[in-house]
Design a protein around this motif. Structure first.
Motif, PDB file in Angstrom:
ATOM      1  N   VAL A  74       2.897  -5.593  -6.480  1.00 22.83           N
ATOM      2  CA  VAL A  74       2.627  -4.523  -5.502  1.00 22.83           C
ATOM      3  C   VAL A  74       2.507  -5.042  -4.076  1.00 22.83           C
ATOM      4  O   VAL A  74       2.348  -4.248  -3.151  1.00 22.83           O
ATOM      5  CB  VAL A  74       1.372  -3.709  -5.881  1.00 22.83           C
ATOM      6  N   ASP A  77       3.803  -3.230  -0.783  1.00 24.90           N
ATOM      7  CA  ASP A  77       4.056  -1.817  -1.073  1.00 24.90           C
ATOM      8  C   ASP A  77       2.729  -1.059  -0.980  1.00 24.90           C
ATOM      9  O   ASP A  77       1.932  -1.068  -1.915  1.00 24.90           O
ATOM     10  CB  ASP A  77       4.675  -1.672  -2.462  1.00 24.90           C
ATOM     11  N   GLU A  78       2.512  -0.424   0.155  1.00 26.16           N
ATOM     12  CA  GLU A  78       1.223   0.242   0.399  1.00 26.16           C
ATOM     13  C   GLU A  78       0.931   1.348  -0.611  1.00 26.16           C
ATOM     14  O   GLU A  78      -0.217   1.515  -1.030  1.00 26.16           O
ATOM     15  CB  GLU A  78       1.171   0.789   1.824  1.00 26.16           C
ATOM     16  N   GLN A  79       1.960   2.099  -1.000  1.00 30.11           N
ATOM     17  CA  GLN A  79       1.754   3.162  -1.982  1.00 30.11           C
ATOM     18  C   GLN A  79       1.319   2.586  -3.329  1.00 30.11           C
ATOM     19  O   GLN A  79       0.409   3.102  -3.964  1.00 30.11           O
ATOM     20  CB  GLN A  79       3.019   3.995  -2.161  1.00 30.11           C
ATOM     21  N   ALA A  80       1.965   1.535  -3.766  1.00 27.74           N
ATOM     22  CA  ALA A  80       1.620   0.913  -5.047  1.00 27.74           C
ATOM     23  C   ALA A  80       0.231   0.288  -4.987  1.00 27.74           C
ATOM     24  O   ALA A  80      -0.516   0.332  -5.964  1.00 27.74           O
ATOM     25  CB  ALA A  80       2.661  -0.124  -5.438  1.00 27.74           C
ATOM     26  N   ILE A 119       3.238   8.108  -6.265  1.00 27.08           N
ATOM     27  CA  ILE A 119       4.277   7.205  -5.745  1.00 27.08           C
ATOM     28  C   ILE A 119       5.679   7.706  -6.000  1.00 27.08           C
ATOM     29  O   ILE A 119       6.638   7.090  -5.606  1.00 27.08           O
ATOM     30  CB  ILE A 119       4.142   5.774  -6.305  1.00 27.08           C
TER      31      ILE A 119
END
Length: 121
Positions: A74, A77-80, A119
């Motif tokens: 992750v 990856d800010e969303q993850a 996500i």
């Protein structure tokens, strides 16, 4: 089975709807930390008793809990990363010592779906 049972059940012998929520939370924690629920090499220490989960200010950092391989996946990856933090928050709700104050399983399922959808494009 040991390591997945909540302290309320162990003390009373009574199964409640929250007993399964606790056990499911332990299972989610096993996935997140990539460790067994009971560490047989350290005198049967339970995963939920890991000192990293007991932070007095309530600010547990995902970087200290999640397995390094998961964190690598992750990274960047800010969303993850947010999804992982939400997952940890759900786990902590499920494994709290006062199991009767924890969420119902339907709420756990709804939160898992919300986390998954967070996500998706």
């Amino acid at each position: 089975m040991y390591g997945y049972l909540d302290s309320n059940y162990l003390a009373t012998g009574y199964v409640t709807t929250k007993t399964d929520v606790y056990s499911f939370g332990v299972l989610l924690l096993v996935f997140l930390m990539r460790r067994e629920a009971v560490d047989r090499n350290s005198g049967h220490e339970e995963l939920t008793k890991d000192p990293k989960l007991n932070v007095s200010d309530g600010q547990i950092q995902i970087e200290t809990i999640a397995d390094r391989k998961i964190l690598e996946e992750v990274r960047g990856d800010e969303q993850a990363q947010q999804q992982l933090k939400d997952f940890l928050a759900l786990v902590l709700l499920c494994i709290q010592l006062k199991t009767e104050a924890g969420p119902d399983m339907i709420d756990v399922a709804k939160e898992l779906v919300r986390i998954e959808k967070s996500i998706l494009p």
